[in-house]
Design a protein around this motif. Structure first.
Motif, short mmCIF file in Angstrom:
data_model
loop_
_atom_site.label_atom_id
_atom_site.label_comp_id
_atom_site.label_asym_id
_atom_site.label_seq_id
_atom_site.Cartn_x
_atom_site.Cartn_y
_atom_site.Cartn_z
N PHE A 43 58.19 43.03 33.57
CA PHE A 43 57.22 42.01 33.15
C PHE A 43 55.92 42.26 33.92
CE2 PHE A 43 61.51 40.17 33.10
CZ PHE A 43 61.64 39.95 31.73
N PRO A 44 54.97 42.94 33.31
CA PRO A 44 53.76 43.37 34.02
C PRO A 44 52.96 42.21 34.61
CG PRO A 44 53.95 44.47 31.88
CD PRO A 44 54.98 43.39 31.90
N ILE A 45 52.46 42.42 35.82
CA ILE A 45 51.58 41.48 36.49
C ILE A 45 50.26 42.20 36.81
CG2 ILE A 45 51.21 40.04 38.54
CD1 ILE A 45 53.34 38.92 36.80
N PHE A 46 49.16 41.56 36.48
CA PHE A 46 47.83 42.13 36.69
C PHE A 46 47.04 41.27 37.66
CE2 PHE A 46 49.46 43.17 32.53
CZ PHE A 46 49.24 44.53 32.44
N TYR A 47 46.07 41.88 38.30
CA TYR A 47 45.24 41.11 39.24
C TYR A 47 43.82 41.67 39.27
CZ TYR A 47 46.14 44.96 42.52
OH TYR A 47 46.22 46.18 43.10
N LYS A 48 42.93 40.84 39.78
CA LYS A 48 41.52 41.21 39.87
C LYS A 48 40.96 40.62 41.15
CE LYS A 48 37.27 40.85 37.16
NZ LYS A 48 36.79 40.60 35.80
N ILE A 49 40.35 41.47 41.94
CA ILE A 49 39.71 41.02 43.18
C ILE A 49 38.21 41.03 42.96
CG2 ILE A 49 39.40 41.43 45.64
CD1 ILE A 49 42.10 42.88 45.64
N LYS A 50 37.61 39.87 43.01
CA LYS A 50 36.18 39.74 42.77
C LYS A 50 35.58 38.86 43.85
CE LYS A 50 32.82 38.74 39.10
NZ LYS A 50 32.67 38.28 37.69
N GLY A 51 34.80 39.48 44.72
CA GLY A 51 34.25 38.73 45.83
C GLY A 51 35.37 38.23 46.73
N ASN A 52 35.41 36.93 46.97
CA ASN A 52 36.45 36.35 47.82
C ASN A 52 37.55 35.67 47.02
OD1 ASN A 52 35.10 34.18 46.85
ND2 ASN A 52 34.74 33.20 48.84
N GLU A 53 37.66 36.06 45.73
CA GLU A 53 38.66 35.46 44.86
C GLU A 53 39.61 36.53 44.30
OE1 GLU A 53 38.17 32.02 41.74
OE2 GLU A 53 37.75 33.91 40.73
N ILE A 54 40.90 36.20 44.30
CA ILE A 54 41.91 37.06 43.67
C ILE A 54 42.53 36.30 42.51
CG2 ILE A 54 44.05 38.35 43.96
CD1 ILE A 54 43.44 38.57 46.92
N LYS A 55 42.37 36.85 41.30
CA LYS A 55 42.97 36.25 40.12
C LYS A 55 44.21 37.05 39.74
CE LYS A 55 38.71 34.38 38.08
NZ LYS A 55 37.82 34.39 36.88
N ILE A 56 45.30 36.34 39.45
CA ILE A 56 46.57 36.97 39.12
C ILE A 56 47.03 36.44 37.77
CG2 ILE A 56 48.99 37.24 39.81
CD1 ILE A 56 47.96 36.58 42.71
N SER A 57 47.47 37.34 36.88
CA SER A 57 47.90 36.91 35.55
C SER A 57 48.91 37.89 34.97
CB SER A 57 46.69 36.79 34.61
OG SER A 57 47.10 36.34 33.33
N ASP A 58 49.68 37.39 34.00
CA ASP A 58 50.56 38.27 33.22
C ASP A 58 49.87 38.73 31.95
OD1 ASP A 58 50.52 35.82 31.98
OD2 ASP A 58 52.69 35.67 31.70
N ASP A 59 48.60 38.38 31.79
CA ASP A 59 47.81 38.73 30.61
C ASP A 59 46.49 39.32 31.09
OD1 ASP A 59 46.36 38.95 28.29
OD2 ASP A 59 46.61 36.87 27.66
N SER A 60 46.36 40.64 31.00
CA SER A 60 45.15 41.28 31.51
C SER A 60 43.90 40.86 30.73
CB SER A 60 45.30 42.80 31.46
OG SER A 60 45.40 43.26 30.12
N LEU A 61 44.10 40.37 29.51
CA LEU A 61 42.94 40.00 28.69
C LEU A 61 42.19 38.81 29.29
CD1 LEU A 61 44.92 41.62 26.76
CD2 LEU A 61 43.84 40.40 24.89
N VAL A 62 42.90 37.92 29.99
CA VAL A 62 42.22 36.76 30.57
C VAL A 62 41.46 37.13 31.84
CG1 VAL A 62 44.01 35.24 29.65
CG2 VAL A 62 44.13 35.93 32.03
N LEU A 63 41.74 38.31 32.39
CA LEU A 63 41.04 38.76 33.59
C LEU A 63 39.73 39.46 33.26
CD1 LEU A 63 44.02 40.15 35.71
CD2 LEU A 63 42.98 37.88 35.81
N LYS A 64 39.58 39.89 32.03
CA LYS A 64 38.34 40.57 31.63
C LYS A 64 37.21 39.56 31.51
CE LYS A 64 37.58 42.12 27.39
NZ LYS A 64 36.20 41.77 27.00
N ASP A 65 36.08 39.89 32.10
CA ASP A 65 34.90 39.03 31.98
C ASP A 65 33.68 39.87 31.69
OD1 ASP A 65 34.05 40.14 34.43
OD2 ASP A 65 34.95 38.50 35.58
#
Length: 528
Positions: free
Chosen positions: A85-107
Motif C-alpha cells: 500500500f504505497p505511501i507518499f510524502y512531500k517536504i516543503k519548507g517546515n512542513e511534511i505532508k504524508i498521503s496514500d494519494d500522490s495526486l493530492v501532494l501535487k501543487d
C-alpha cells in the motif's frame, strides 16, 4: 521545526483503521492469527516499544500492510517488504505532508522530473524513492521513515540476501512443503467464510492457490480466466477448475470489450489512482473485473498468484547467477527489465545512475542483489501494483505467495535449484498437484532448456537491426495477442497520433504504448 500533516483517503478494498495518531491498513499474520484493524495496531504498539530493535521487529513482521504511528513527537511510517500500500510524502519548507494519494501532494510548485520520466519510459515505473514529480517521494519496499520536529530519518530494514546457501534437495523439499501448508492454513483463517476468487491461469502459482483452497474446504471458490479465444491458458485453467470442482468463468475479450474505454468515466477514475505518478497502471484484468463484479459477492476476496514463481527463480538465468560485480548486475537489470524503449548512450547514463542508487553500497555482488532490486522495484512497483485494480473495484485481496516465510526460504536456496524453478515445480507437481490429477501434458511453464534457448534469442535481438526486429515482433504479437493488448494500445496509439505525439516504437512490448500514453496525460495535466 517540522509540522506533520497526514491525508489518507484511499479506503477502497482495505480501509485504513484510524485511532488517535495511529493508522493501519492491510493485515499481519502472527503465530497462526490473522490480525487487522485494532488487533494489528496493538501488536505494532508492543513491537515498537523498544526503538533500538525496530529493524529486527519489522523484518519479522509477516503480511501486507502500511502503517503510521505518531508518538512522543515522532511520526513513524512503515512499508512492508513489497510496498503493498504505497505511501507518499512531500517536504516543503517546515512542513511534511504524508498521503496514500500522490495526486493530492501535487501543487502549483510541483515540477516534472525529466530524468524520472526517462526512467519510467524504459521500465514502466520510477525507481528508488522518486516519482514523476521531483518534490513527491515514496516510502520504498522494506523501508521505514521517521520524522521528528528536527529531522527525517529513512532506513532500509529488509534486504533480500543470505549468508548461507542450501542445496540439500530432500531437506529443502520437506521444508517448502511444510511452509506452503502453513501458508494455506493462514490463508483459510484469513478468509473467515468469505468467497475466494482466483484469477486462474495455466501457471503453477494460481493452480497452487486453488489447491490450497480445496484442501481447506472452500468448495464455493470462484475461478476465472480472461482474454481472446486463442488464449492457450483457457484449456488448462478450465480443466484445473473442473478437477477441483470450482466454478470457472471465462471473460472473453473482443473488439467490443475495449471499444471506447479511453473515454469512459470509470477508466478515467481508475488510471490516475492506480499509477500515482510512480507506476504503470494495469489493464489486463480491468475488463474482466467490469463483468465479474456483476456475478460475485460483495465480500469476495481476490487471491492472485503473485509472485511465487519469482522467488522460486523464474527471473534467473545463467548470466545473472554468474554476476559478481555491480556493473554486471546493472547490465542484467537492463537486459531483463528495461525493454520498453531502446537505450541510447544518454539514456544509459541516467538509468545507470538510478539503478546504482538503489543497490546496496558494498564491494561484493551476487545474483541476490539482482533479486533484491527486482523485489523492491519491479515486483513492488509493477507486478504488485496490479493489485490496485482489486482496490478500485472495492475488493480486498490476499497474497499468500508473497508470505515472508516463502521469501525467507527461497533466499537461502542454492541457485542450481532455483534456475528453471526446479525445486518449486517439483514440490508442487509431486506433493500438491498429483493427488488432484493437475499435472497436465503440454504445460506452459518452460523447462530449463527452453529458458536457455529463449535467453539466447533475447540477447540476439539486442544486436539485430531494429527494423528486422520490429517486423517480426509485430507478426508475433498479432498471432499471440491473447489478452487483446493490441486492441487496447491501438486506441491509445490513435489518441497519441491525434494529439500530434510521435510514438517511440523501439519497445519490445505493447506496454511501451501504455507508458507513453500515460506520460502524455501527465504532461497535458501539467499544462492545464
Amino acid at each position: 521545526m517540522y509540522t506533520i500533516k497526514i491525508d489518507l483517503s484511499n479506503d477502497r478494498g482495505f480501509c485504513w483503521y484510524r485511532s488517535v495518531g495511529r493508522y493501519f491498513k492491510g493485515y499481519i499474520l502472527h503465530n497462526g492469527h490473522y490480525l487487522t484493524d485494532k488487533e494489528a495496531q496493538d501488536h505494532l504498539e508492543t513491537g515498537i516499544a523498544d526503538l533500538s530493535c525496530l529493524d529486527e521487529f519489522f523484518r519479522n513482521l509477516n503480511g501486507i500492510y502500511s502503517f503510521i504511528i505518531q508518538k512522543n513527537g515522532k511520526t513513524l511510517i512503515v512499508s512492508d517488504r513489497t510496498r503493498s500500500f504505497p505511501i507518499f510524502y512531500k517536504i516543503k519548507g517546515n512542513e511534511i505532508k504524508i498521503s496514500d494519494d500522490s495526486l493530492v501532494l501535487k501543487d502549483a510548485g510541483s515540477v516534472i522530473d525529466q530524468e524520472a520520466v526517462n526512467i519510467f519510459l524504459h521500465a514502466g515505473y520510477v525507481t528508488g524513492e522518486n516519482t514523476l514529480y521531483g518534490d513527491i517521494k515514496q516510502v520504498r519496499a522494506g523501508e521505514y521513515f521517521i520524522a521528528t520536529q528536527e529531522e527525517v530519518i529513512k532506513k532500509v530494514y529488509h534486504r533480500y540476501n543470505s549468508e548461507e546457501l542450501v542445496n540439500d534437495e530432500s531437506i529443502l523439499e520437506d521444508e517448502l512443503f511444510r511452509i506452503i501448508n502453513d501458508i494455506g492454513d493462514d490463508l483459510a483463517a484469513s478468509l473467515k467464510g468469505r468467497t475466494p476468487v482466483v484469477p486462474l491461469s495455466s501457471g503453477f502459482d494460481s493452480r497452487l492457490i486453488a489447491v490450497l483452497l480445496k484442501q481447506h474446504g472452500f468448495n464455493s471458490a470462484i475461478t476465472f480466466t480472461y482474454g481472446r479465444k486463442n488464449n492457450p491458458e483457457l484449456d488448462l485453467s478450465e480443466r484445473s477448475a473442473e478437477k477441483l470442482g470450482f466454478k470457472w468463468h471465462y471473460m472473453e475479450y473482443t473488439n467490443e470489450t475495449v471499444k471506447g474505454f479511453l473515454n469512459s468515466e470509470e477508466f478515467n477514475r481508475y488510471y490516475p489512482s492506480a499509477s500515482n505518478y510512480s507506476s504503470m497502471f494495469y489493464l489486463q484484468e480491468y475488463f474482466a473485473l467490469q463483468e465479474l463484479k456483476k456475478i460475485i459477492p460483495e465480500d469476495a476476496v481476490f487471491i492472485p498468484g503473485h509472485s511465487g514463481d519469482f522467488f522460486a527463480g523464474s527471473h534467473l538465468n545463467k548470466n545473472i547467477i554468474a554476476s559478481r560485480s555491480e556493473d554486471e548486475i546493472i547490465g542484467e537489470i537492463f537486459q531483463k527489465h528495461y525493454s520498453n524503449k531502446h537505450i541510447d548512450d544518454t539514456d544509459r547514463q541516467i538509468l545507470e545512475k538510478s539503478v546504482r542508487g538503489t543497490l546496496e553500497d558494498k564491494g561484493n555482488f551476487t545474483y541476490l542483489d539482482f533479486e533484491d532490486w527486482d523485489l523492491k522495484e519491479r515486483q513492488a512497483k509493477f507486478i504488485l501494483n496490479s493489485n490496485r485494480i482489486y482496490e478500485f473495484f472495492g475488493y480486498e485481496y490476499r497474497l499468500p505467495l508473497m508470505d515472508s516465510r516463502l521469501i525467507d526460504f527461497f533466499v537461502k536456496v542454492h541457485p542450481d535449484l532455483k534456475y528453471g524453478k526446479i525445486l518449486y515445480d517439483k514440490v508442487l507437481k509431486q506433493r500438491f498437484f498429483k493427488d488432484y490429477e493437475l499435472n497436465f501434458e503440454n504445460e506452459t511453464n518452460p523447462s530449463p532448456a527452453a529458458l536457455e534457448i529463449q535467453e539466447k534469442k533475447n540477447r540476439l535481438k539486442k544486436i539485430l537491426h531494429e527494423k528486422i526486429i520490429n517486423f517480426y515482433r509485430e507478426k508475433f504479437k498479432k498471432k499471440n495477442d491473447i489478452y487483446y493488448n493490441i486492441g487496447v494500445t491501438d486506441e491509445m496509439t490513435a489518441a497519441l497520433l491525434n494529439s500530434g505525439i510521435k510514438i517511440d516504437r523501439s519497445g519490445e512490448n505493447r506496454n511501451s504504448v501504455i507508458i507513453q500514453w500515460y506520460i502524455n496525460q501527465i504532461l497535458k495535466e501539467k499544462i492545464k
